[in-house]
Design an enzyme around this catalytic site. Structure first.
Site: not given
Ligand code: HPA
Ligand code: ZN
Length: 325
Positions: A17, A198, A276-277
């Site tokens: 993201h 997740e 991911d982030d």
């Molecule tokens: N999951 C859901 N939404 C998100 C994530 C994630 O890992 N990272 C940024 N938005």
């Molecule tokens: Zn994500």
């Protein structure tokens, strides 16, 4: 394992993201440039605030942080900083999520966001030799109507992104809520992907496959609770874009040593490693690989397969995939 082994492997990142690459230093610089007062004293205070108990506790801080992003130049600088990290980690191809609603809901035009991100991607192709695609991700905690409005605003620019995704708060927001907007996106030629499994149950992965008709599952780690689903994912070579550091930070697994990525890999699933982030979860691509080597005794053969899977699962043309695999 010799850590230089996977550092030097060419890799693709498929679950990233762009708003999640906002490092505290850049957050402060952009806040200053835009005359915004942050609720933190300094970058250390920001880092101390990054203690999460679940997905939602992260999302609250992540959406607040994105408030410093105002101009095309801000989005350019954010994206360029991430691409420089790709260069360091030998990530040669990246498929990047952006969350337009996070910005349009604050009065920032879709075009402002796209202009900045896309400008940096174009420059990275020329100056860094990194290829990329963009994926427009809908926020699932917002109504279907908002997703439709976002798609409408985006379609005139559809040559500049390859697919649509689904992210944000998972539990209580099943994929079936977005069946119609995904159908419209697919009919426009966009490739569908979705976060599923997740925090949400395996049933959400089934819905993503059967109702949204996704080409990849983002995360998907809870698939291992459902043997029939696992068998299907393996048989279809449906990719799972797994994010090891993220899963530990958001308490999907208590410790990296408990993570199921390598057992899924060994069972024949097309799993890939992603950050991911990374600004929030403690590391970029190679840090995630390093964690797997340290905590799960990942072998060189496993690392090589994870890297090959990242190209197989990418949306690159077949000949380009093959060249990297
Ligand atoms: N999951 C859901 N939404 C998100 C994530 C994630 O890992 N990272 C940024 N938005
Ligand atoms: Zn994500």
């Amino acid at each position: 394992m010799d850590m230089t082994f996977f550092r030097n492997l060419p890799k693709a990142e498929l679950h990233l993201h762009i708003e999640g690459t906002l490092e505290p230093e850049l957050m402060f610089a952009l806040a200053e440039r835009n005359g915004i007062k942050l609720p933190y004293e300094d970058t250390e205070a920001i880092r101390r605030a990054y203690q999460f108990s679940n997905l939602q506790s992260f999302l609250d801080i992540y959406y607040a942080g994105a408030g410093v992003l105002q101009t095309s130049r801000d989005f350019y600088d954010l994206t360029w900083a991430y691409l420089e990290r790709c260069k360091e980690d030998n990530v040669v191809h990246t498929e990047i999520f952006f969350d337009p609603q996070t910005h349009t809901d604050r009065g920032i035009a879709f075009e402002t966001v796209l202009e900045g991100i896309d400008g940096a991607l174009a420059d990275a192709r020329k100056k860094l030799g990194i290829t990329s695609h963009l994926i427009l991700s809908f926020l699932r905690h917002l109504p279907e109507e908002s997703a439709f409005e976002t798609l409408e605003a985006a379609l005139p620019h559809k040559d500049r992104f390859i697919g649509v995704g689904l992210d944000s708060s998972e539990a209580g927001f099943p994929p079936e809520m977005f069946e119609r907007v995904f159908e419209k996106a697919r009919k426009a030629g966009l490739i569908p992907v979705a976060h599923a499994g997740e925090e949400g149950p395996p049933a959400y992965i089934h819905q993503a496959l059967d109702l949204l008709k996704v080409a990849r599952i983002d995360h998907g780690v809870r698939a291992s609770e459902d043997p029939a689903l696992m068998a299907r994912l393996i048989k279809e070579r449906m990719p799972l874009t797994v994010c090891p550091f993220s899963n530990v930070k958001l308490k999907v697994f208590e410790r990296l040593a408990d993570h199921n990525i390598l057992s899924m890999l060994d069972a024949g699933a097309c799993v890939t490693v992603n950050s991911d982030d990374p600004a929030y979860f403690g590391g970029y691509m190679n840090a995630n690989f390093e964690g797997l080597a340290r905590e799960l005794n990942m072998t060189e053969a496993q690392a090589r397969r994870l890297a090959a899977n990242s190209f197989e699962a990418s949306f690159l043309p077949e000949v380009e995939k093959r060249a990297w695999m």
